[in-house]
Scaffold this active site. Structure first.
Site, PDB file in Angstrom:
ATOM      1  N   ARG A 184       0.844  -1.199   0.000  1.00 52.29           N
ATOM      2  CA  ARG A 184       0.000   0.000   0.000  1.00 52.29           C
ATOM      3  C   ARG A 184       0.880   1.250   0.000  1.00 52.29           C
ATOM      4  O   ARG A 184       0.590   2.242  -0.650  1.00 52.29           O
ATOM      5  CB  ARG A 184      -0.880   0.025   1.263  1.00 52.29           C
ATOM      6  CG  ARG A 184      -1.934  -1.052   1.288  1.00 52.29           C
ATOM      7  CD  ARG A 184      -2.980  -0.769   2.364  1.00 52.29           C
ATOM      8  NE  ARG A 184      -2.655  -1.351   3.653  1.00 52.29           N
ATOM      9  CZ  ARG A 184      -3.185  -2.471   4.136  1.00 52.29           C
ATOM     10  NH1 ARG A 184      -4.060  -3.149   3.430  1.00 52.29           N
ATOM     11  NH2 ARG A 184      -2.863  -2.919   5.328  1.00 52.29           N
ATOM     12  N   SER A 224     -17.545  -7.034  -3.939  1.00 53.48           N
ATOM     13  CA  SER A 224     -18.887  -7.618  -4.094  1.00 53.48           C
ATOM     14  C   SER A 224     -19.686  -7.501  -2.798  1.00 53.48           C
ATOM     15  O   SER A 224     -20.897  -7.642  -2.806  1.00 53.48           O
ATOM     16  CB  SER A 224     -18.784  -9.080  -4.515  1.00 53.48           C
ATOM     17  OG  SER A 224     -17.992  -9.777  -3.594  1.00 53.48           O
ATOM     18  N   ASP A 242      -6.535  -7.283  -5.910  1.00 58.44           N
ATOM     19  CA  ASP A 242      -6.108  -8.066  -4.740  1.00 58.44           C
ATOM     20  C   ASP A 242      -7.227  -9.029  -4.343  1.00 58.44           C
ATOM     21  O   ASP A 242      -7.880  -8.851  -3.312  1.00 58.44           O
ATOM     22  CB  ASP A 242      -5.766  -7.109  -3.586  1.00 58.44           C
ATOM     23  CG  ASP A 242      -5.235  -7.846  -2.366  1.00 58.44           C
ATOM     24  OD1 ASP A 242      -4.710  -8.968  -2.527  1.00 58.44           O
ATOM     25  OD2 ASP A 242      -5.350  -7.309  -1.241  1.00 58.44           O
ATOM     26  N   CYS A 264      -2.855 -14.248  -3.119  1.00 53.87           N
ATOM     27  CA  CYS A 264      -2.530 -14.647  -1.741  1.00 53.87           C
ATOM     28  C   CYS A 264      -2.770 -16.141  -1.543  1.00 53.87           C
ATOM     29  O   CYS A 264      -2.855 -16.616  -0.416  1.00 53.87           O
ATOM     30  CB  CYS A 264      -3.317 -13.821  -0.724  1.00 53.87           C
ATOM     31  SG  CYS A 264      -5.094 -14.010  -0.882  1.00 53.87           S
TER      32      CYS A 264
HETATM   33  N1  SAH Z   1      -7.378  -5.631  -0.794  1.00 56.66           N
HETATM   34  C1  SAH Z   1      -7.932  -5.843   0.527  1.00 56.66           C
HETATM   35  C2  SAH Z   1      -8.124  -7.317   0.854  1.00 56.66           C
HETATM   36  C3  SAH Z   1      -8.978  -8.077  -0.136  1.00 56.66           C
HETATM   37  S1  SAH Z   1      -9.810  -9.442   0.588  1.00 56.66           S
HETATM   38  C4  SAH Z   1      -7.056  -5.130   1.553  1.00 56.66           C
HETATM   39  O1  SAH Z   1      -5.970  -4.621   1.239  1.00 56.66           O
HETATM   40  O2  SAH Z   1      -7.475  -5.093   2.712  1.00 56.66           O
HETATM   41  C5  SAH Z   1     -10.785  -9.970  -0.729  1.00 56.66           C
HETATM   42  C6  SAH Z   1     -12.059  -9.179  -0.961  1.00 56.66           C
HETATM   43  O3  SAH Z   1     -12.599  -9.603  -2.207  1.00 56.66           O
HETATM   44  C7  SAH Z   1     -13.185  -9.382   0.064  1.00 56.66           C
HETATM   45  O4  SAH Z   1     -13.529  -8.138   0.636  1.00 56.66           O
HETATM   46  C8  SAH Z   1     -14.346  -9.974  -0.725  1.00 56.66           C
HETATM   47  O5  SAH Z   1     -15.612  -9.449  -0.343  1.00 56.66           O
HETATM   48  C9  SAH Z   1     -14.027  -9.540  -2.144  1.00 56.66           C
HETATM   49  N2  SAH Z   1     -14.563 -10.388  -3.237  1.00 56.66           N
HETATM   50  C10 SAH Z   1     -14.598 -11.739  -3.286  1.00 56.66           C
HETATM   51  N3  SAH Z   1     -15.077 -12.156  -4.481  1.00 56.66           N
HETATM   52  C11 SAH Z   1     -15.337 -11.036  -5.213  1.00 56.66           C
HETATM   53  C12 SAH Z   1     -15.832 -10.798  -6.532  1.00 56.66           C
HETATM   54  N4  SAH Z   1     -16.161 -11.805  -7.339  1.00 56.66           N
HETATM   55  N5  SAH Z   1     -15.963  -9.525  -6.955  1.00 56.66           N
HETATM   56  C13 SAH Z   1     -15.632  -8.496  -6.130  1.00 56.66           C
HETATM   57  N6  SAH Z   1     -15.153  -8.672  -4.875  1.00 56.66           N
HETATM   58  C14 SAH Z   1     -15.018  -9.922  -4.408  1.00 56.66           C
END
Ligand code: SAH
Length: 398
Positions: free
Chosen positions: A212, A251, A302, A342
């Protein structure tokens, strides 16, 4: 101290001799007396040499080695390990007036397999991944307080303990308490609401801190899309770095709410302009489909772990490829893409290959600017390469 004995089969000592902290069920002789889930055991080589002490578990990993000697696993043991972990985080410069959020214990990476402890100011959030650590929770919590590391200890193991062990994996404070909604984590001078009661993992993805920070440096004047934003970590850093606009996508409605709140939280302390921010709860693939060509010149991808197990690797690889191809195809010329995986099951090479295939599909010129990983407070024990999970690439796309 005498613990129940686990004896290795002849010729199965190799991995323990190389300090690998896991012993698999196929490597041990049948146990004579039944051993309870989570019990501390002494590990013997086939010819009777003591080669370690660990936590017993019924399953494929049958022992997690805590020490490669005949050591009592008591309060003194945990105190010493926690002190070593703390000393390292101090050396990393993570405990500062503008940063009170860091991972104190990263399982095998801190010689405490099965245990995770994240620190948010006064509060330690602790997760046990093994029955042994579950039974040690009160001792560990007390040591965290006695060592002045935390005042409150929240235990959160409902989703991390093996369900077959039939434990009672409560989520609750072991020591102290707190007010949900009022917990603010401070990271590199930026502030975030952390909800360890309802949030994913321990409430916040501390592992993206350094990445970040790197994004902040690239954000000035850019139009940023933060895909899979969760609590909006990358969005807040982008705004702090002077992004012209930031769109956060996830989502989950709850994630969008958290992201919006976290952007607001930083308006005073770093005059971050929330008018440049908008957020939308929508599926990532749908959003990438509808977004306009060249709308963004900095994109973060991510996603959650696409491969939780080895068997899911082919599907996961296709998922990464599709996602990255959509972003690479639509990013503005001169755009920068931060892309991550991850999934522990996907290797660095496999991920890079998926992104390479995505790039080739778009026929654009793509160069790698940075190769990213997990931060130093998520250390990888050199004898336990499985501890490496976070992989990222920063690409320059023409
Ligand atoms: N980038 C974040 C962590 C991501 S965790 C950080 O730095 O804190 C993964 C996220 O992806 C979750 O919040 C989950 O709700 C979302 N997610 C999972 N499947 C998804 C999809 N198909 N489209 C959009 N978001 C999704």
């Amino acid at each position: 101290m005498s613990y129940p004995i686990i004896r290795l089969k002849r010729g199965k000592e190799g991995s323990v001799d190389r300090f690998h902290p896991w012993i698999f069920s196929g490597a041990i002789e049948p146990v004579k007396e039944p051993i309870e889930e989570g019990e501390i055991v002494t590990i013997l080589s086939h010819d009777g040499r003591v080669i370690g002490t660990g936590h017993y578990q019924i399953g494929s990993i049958v022992v997690r080695v805590l020490d490669f000697s005949d050591t009592p696993i008591d309060a003194e043991f945990f105190r010493s390990r926690l002190q070593q972990a703390l000393r390292m985080r101090q050396a990393l410069g993570l405990i500062r007036p503008d940063n009170d959020t860091f991972r104190l214990v990263h399982g095998e990476g801190d010689y405490l397999p099965g245990l995770v402890v994240d620190i948010y100011g006064d509060t330690a959030v602790m997760q046990a991944h093994s029955p042994g650590m579950h039974f040690a929770r009160d001792i560990i919590a007390q040591e965290l307080v006695d060592l002045d590391i935390a005042k409150n200890v929240y235990y959160k193991s409902e989703t991390t303990l093996p369900y077959k062990a039939h434990l009672d994996p409560v989520n609750d404070y072991i020591i102290g308490g707190g007010n949900p909604g009022q917990n603010i984590a401070l990271e590199n001078g930026l502030r975030f609401h952390v909800d360890w009661l309802r949030g994913q993992k321990t409430g916040f993805f501390i592992d993206q801190r350094d990445n970040r920070e790197l994004l902040r440096r690239y954000s000035l004047g850019r139009k940023v899309l933060n895909m899979f934003c969760y609590t909006g970590g990358f969005s807040v850093y982008a705004l702090a770095g002077g992004a012209e606009k930031v769109v956060s996508v996830d989502s989950s409605e709850r994630a969008i709410q958290l992201t919006t709140e976290n952007c607001k939280l930083n308006t005073e302390n770093c005059s971050l302009n929330t008018e440049n921010h908008s957020a939308e709860a929508i599926d990532a693939f749908k959003y990438l489909d509808k977004m306009e060509q060249g709308e963004f010149d900095l994109i973060v991808l991510d996603p959650p772990a696409f491969a939780k197990h080895r068997s899911a690797i082919p599907n996961a690889t296709r998922g990464y490829q599709r996602l990255n191809a959509a972003a690479i195809a639509k990013i503005a010329p001169g755009g920068i893409l931060f892309t991550f995986s991850c999934s522990q099951a996907i290797s660095r090479e496999q991920f890079r290959l998926a992104v390479f295939s995505a790039a080739a599909q778009t026929r654009r010129r793509v160069r790698i600017l940075h190769q990213l990983t997990q931060p130093a407070d998520h250390p990888i024990n050199i004898y336990h390469p499985e501890g490496e999970y976070l992989k990222g690439l920063v690409l320059y796309i023409e």
